[in-house]
Design a protein around this motif. Structure first.
Motif, short mmCIF file in Angstrom:
data_model
loop_
_atom_site.label_atom_id
_atom_site.label_comp_id
_atom_site.label_asym_id
_atom_site.label_seq_id
_atom_site.Cartn_x
_atom_site.Cartn_y
_atom_site.Cartn_z
N GLN A 159 0.80 -1.22 0.00
CA GLN A 159 0.00 0.00 0.00
C GLN A 159 0.84 1.28 0.00
OE1 GLN A 159 -0.56 -2.57 2.16
NE2 GLN A 159 -2.41 -3.39 1.20
N ASP A 160 2.04 1.22 0.52
CA ASP A 160 2.84 2.44 0.69
C ASP A 160 3.84 2.59 -0.45
OD1 ASP A 160 1.49 2.97 3.01
OD2 ASP A 160 3.01 2.08 4.33
N SER A 161 3.70 3.70 -1.18
CA SER A 161 4.61 4.02 -2.27
C SER A 161 5.80 4.82 -1.73
CB SER A 161 3.86 4.84 -3.33
OG SER A 161 4.69 5.21 -4.39
N PRO A 162 6.99 4.70 -2.33
CA PRO A 162 7.37 3.94 -3.53
C PRO A 162 7.90 2.55 -3.24
CG PRO A 162 9.17 5.38 -2.92
CD PRO A 162 8.11 5.60 -1.89
N LEU A 163 8.00 2.17 -1.96
CA LEU A 163 8.59 0.87 -1.64
C LEU A 163 7.74 -0.28 -2.16
CD1 LEU A 163 9.97 1.39 2.00
CD2 LEU A 163 11.24 1.34 -0.16
N ASN A 164 6.43 -0.06 -2.32
CA ASN A 164 5.58 -1.15 -2.81
C ASN A 164 6.01 -1.61 -4.21
OD1 ASN A 164 4.74 1.19 -4.04
ND2 ASN A 164 2.58 0.95 -3.51
N THR A 165 6.51 -0.68 -5.03
CA THR A 165 7.01 -1.07 -6.35
C THR A 165 8.20 -2.00 -6.23
OG1 THR A 165 6.22 0.95 -7.45
CG2 THR A 165 8.07 -0.20 -8.48
N LEU A 166 9.08 -1.73 -5.27
CA LEU A 166 10.24 -2.60 -5.06
C LEU A 166 9.81 -3.98 -4.59
CD1 LEU A 166 12.72 -0.10 -3.35
CD2 LEU A 166 12.55 -0.72 -5.77
N PHE A 167 8.79 -4.05 -3.74
CA PHE A 167 8.31 -5.35 -3.28
C PHE A 167 7.65 -6.13 -4.41
CE2 PHE A 167 8.07 -3.04 0.95
CZ PHE A 167 9.18 -3.69 1.47
N LEU A 168 7.04 -5.44 -5.35
CA LEU A 168 6.48 -6.11 -6.52
C LEU A 168 7.60 -6.63 -7.43
CD1 LEU A 168 3.55 -3.71 -7.51
CD2 LEU A 168 3.38 -5.91 -6.36
N ILE A 169 8.65 -5.85 -7.54
CA ILE A 169 9.79 -6.24 -8.37
C ILE A 169 10.42 -7.54 -7.86
CG2 ILE A 169 12.18 -5.57 -8.90
CD1 ILE A 169 11.16 -2.71 -9.29
N VAL A 170 10.43 -7.71 -6.55
CA VAL A 170 10.97 -8.94 -5.97
C VAL A 170 10.29 -10.17 -6.56
CG1 VAL A 170 11.12 -10.29 -3.83
CG2 VAL A 170 11.72 -7.86 -3.82
N VAL A 171 9.00 -10.08 -6.81
CA VAL A 171 8.25 -11.23 -7.33
C VAL A 171 8.76 -11.63 -8.71
CG1 VAL A 171 5.96 -12.10 -7.90
CG2 VAL A 171 6.23 -10.46 -6.04
#
Length: 316
Positions: free
Chosen positions: A175-187
């Motif tokens: 939910q919290d940007s911009p770190l959420n993009t990094l957590f998606l990238i991990v996938v």
């Protein structure tokens, strides 16, 4: 549906007739006809499945949402000036910068560490296993990993359950940007690292043993072996793996759509194309976004082809 089946039957019948006629010819005419029997359907399918849709999409990108009024480059202007679209460009750039590099590094390091080890096949299988999962499946798995419940509630997400168990506060991973993009990238890295590892491991095993033994006799240490022998030798495979993962990253859609619905500022270009085309019914903006993605892929494909031709010349 019935018309499609009839068309397929008719095409197959024509191909069988062409093959029969080609088989009755003799000499060079037979060879030429046999080649045409396979080439003509391939070009037809390529034209109908790739070239025509690309031309039609480019054409629609210069029209309004209903594809009736010509608007020129207005759609492209919106893409580069709208704040939401700019966020999609920024996020896509972050994905492209991180995913291929980290995936290749993880795959290469893993391949080097397990090369020749006792349980090499088992360890390869563990890292390659995510490749057997679709992007949607991977997104669902990691959505449960990242799941968030407010403090005081039972945490369903594995990561937050561990954090709370050690006395921490639950984290809003998605939910919290911009770190959420990094957590998606991990996938995506989790999925693509296995692909990189398998190809790079095969390339490493293809290095001539004479070359390795000669380097060891010269007193080459581990770092020099990696930078002077291994990496230069497997460079063609590295290029192919890197460019393939880059293209897949440019088109990423399933993970963001499954895990966040492209909300919370996690929008990427492929999600924007889908939303504009199907959610908002704006064919013009959807088509222009698709064209942008296509244009971004072209330099990567050209670079890949040039590297392949260069490697072919060196081997020749």
């Amino acid at each position: 549906m019935v018309l499609a089946v009839i068309a397929i039957i008719a095409i197959v019948a024509i191909l069988l007739l062409m093959a029969s006629l080609a088989d009755r010819l003799k000499g060079k005419s037979r060879n030429v006809a046999s080649v045409l029997v396979f080439v003509i359907p391939a070009f037809f399918l390529l034209g109908m499945g790739l070239i025509w849709p690309a031309v039609l999409t480019t054409y629609n990108s210069f029209f309004d949402r209903t594809s009736t009024t010509f608007v020129g480059f207005e759609n492209y202007g919106w893409l580069f000036t709208n704040s939401d679209s700019q966020r999609a460009f920024i996020n896509t750039a972050i994905w492209v910068l991180l995913v291929p590099v980290v995936s290749v590094l993880v795959g290469l390091l893993y391949a080097l560490l397990i090369d020749g080890k006792k349980f090499e096949k088992v360890m390869k299988s563990l890292l390659f296993m995510p490749m057997a999962i679709s992007f949607v499946g991977a997104g669902i798995i990691w959505r449960f990993m990242y799941d968030y419940r407010s403090a005081g509630q039972n945490q369903r997400g594995l990561l937050n359950a561990i954090i709370v168990a050690f006395g921490g506060e639950p984290v809003r991973f998605l939910q919290d940007s911009p770190l959420n993009t990094l957590f998606l990238i991990v996938v995506l890295i989790w999925v693509q690292a296995g692909f990189a590892m398998v190809l790079l491991s095969a390339a490493i095993k293809g290095i001539p043993m004479e070359l390795i033994e000669a380097a060891r006799l010269d007193g080459t240490n581990a770092w020099q072996m990696l930078t002077k022998i291994t990496v230069p030798t497997i460079r063609p495979t590295l290029v192919v793996v890197y460019t393939t993962i880059t293209i897949a990253t440019l088109k990423v859609f399933d993970i963001t759509q499954t895990m966040t619905g492209a909300k919370f500022q996690t929008q990427v270009l492929a999600n924007q194309m889908y939303d504009q085309s199907f959610t908002f019914g704006n064919a013009g903006l959807g088509s222009s976004t698709a064209v942008i993605i296509f244009v971004l892929v072209i330099p990567i494909v050209v670079f890949n082809i040039r590297q392949m031709l260069k490697n072919k010349e060196v081997r020749g």
